[in-house]
Motif scaffolding. Structure first.
Motif, mmCIF file in Angstrom:
data_model
loop_
_atom_site.group_PDB
_atom_site.id
_atom_site.type_symbol
_atom_site.label_atom_id
_atom_site.label_comp_id
_atom_site.label_asym_id
_atom_site.label_seq_id
_atom_site.Cartn_x
_atom_site.Cartn_y
_atom_site.Cartn_z
ATOM 1 N N ASP A 170 0.840 -1.188 0.000
ATOM 2 C CA ASP A 170 0.000 0.000 0.000
ATOM 3 C C ASP A 170 0.877 1.241 0.000
ATOM 4 O OD1 ASP A 170 -2.314 1.522 0.093
ATOM 5 O OD2 ASP A 170 -2.964 0.801 2.051
ATOM 6 N N SER A 171 0.267 2.381 -0.225
ATOM 7 C CA SER A 171 1.001 3.642 -0.125
ATOM 8 C C SER A 171 0.101 4.683 0.527
ATOM 9 C CB SER A 171 1.472 4.123 -1.497
ATOM 10 O OG SER A 171 0.357 4.415 -2.312
ATOM 11 N N ILE A 172 0.734 5.638 1.155
ATOM 12 C CA ILE A 172 0.025 6.751 1.775
ATOM 13 C C ILE A 172 0.650 8.025 1.231
ATOM 14 C CG2 ILE A 172 -0.585 7.915 3.932
ATOM 15 C CD1 ILE A 172 -0.164 5.241 5.375
ATOM 16 N N GLY A 173 -0.161 8.869 0.619
ATOM 17 C CA GLY A 173 0.325 10.129 0.066
ATOM 18 C C GLY A 173 0.668 11.119 1.160
ATOM 19 N N ARG A 174 1.513 12.087 0.807
ATOM 20 C CA ARG A 174 1.870 13.088 1.809
ATOM 21 C C ARG A 174 0.631 13.879 2.191
ATOM 22 N NH1 ARG A 174 3.414 18.301 0.874
ATOM 23 N NH2 ARG A 174 2.995 19.070 -1.198
#
Length: 199
Positions: free
Chosen positions: A181-185
């Protein structure tokens, strides 16, 4: 052997991020040249005349909201990675290896855990890793705020993070990873972490 798997896991993450960016560029330039030339030569269609004079306020362009400033404070990523690995693997008997690295404004955070680790333990561990990384960044540079119950810390206002947690022995098969997964700034804890493994 563990380092080799961790490097392989990090390499797969980098390739996935690069592939995502390349698809957007190709899609943007796929417009029909015939449509562009037709649009350029077409005469404008007449519109109805306004019945009243526009007010000065109506003719001014709306003000744009400025984007939040990105903290460009430098961090010693080698020292941060060393401290992070020492802190996050200690007293965690299910953790086999961890890796943290940074490429531009994208942090890569990976872990290899025992295949028998429960899903809720993995989710708690990822939350702990994010908060610990935010704390270490603050300790190195206090321009980053500390994590709290609603935030992973100021580090994640300036950086996006790609997260991968793989069971030992399945590092090369993303379908078996607990989390990819990724989490944006600036998203912080508004992004719900979920198990992404395909059963």
């Amino acid at each position: 052997m563990k380092k080799l798997w961790t490097i392989l896991l990090a390499g797969v993450l980098v390739c996935m991020v690069a592939a995502c960016g390349a698809g957007e560029t190709a899609g943007e330039s796929a417009e029909d040249p015939a449509q562009e030339s037709a649009a350029a030569t077409a005469e404008p269609t007449p519109t109805a005349e306004p019945t009243a004079e526009p007010t000065p306020e109506a003719t001014e362009a709306p003000e744009e909201t400025p984007a939040p400033e990105q903290n460009t404070a430098l961090l010693d990523w080698d020292a941060l990675a060393e401290d992070f690995k020492a802190d996050t693997a200690v007293n965690q008997d299910f953790v086999r290896d961890v890796y943290v690295g940074c490429d531009g404004d994208m942090i890569r955070l990976t872990a290899v855990v025992d295949p028998s680790t429960a899903d809720d333990v993995v989710l708690d561990y990822v939350d702990t890793m994010l908060r610990r990384l935010g704390t270490l960044a603050h300790q190195q540079n206090d321009s980053f705020t500390m994590p709290d119950k609603n935030s992973y810390g100021g580090l994640f206002d300036s950086y996006s993070v790609m997260i991968g947690v793989a069971p030992l022995g399945s590092e090369s098969n993303q379908d078996e990873w607990y989390i990819f997964d990724s989490i944006g700034r600036l998203v912080q804890t508004n992004h719900e972490l979920k198990i992404t493994r395909k059963d």
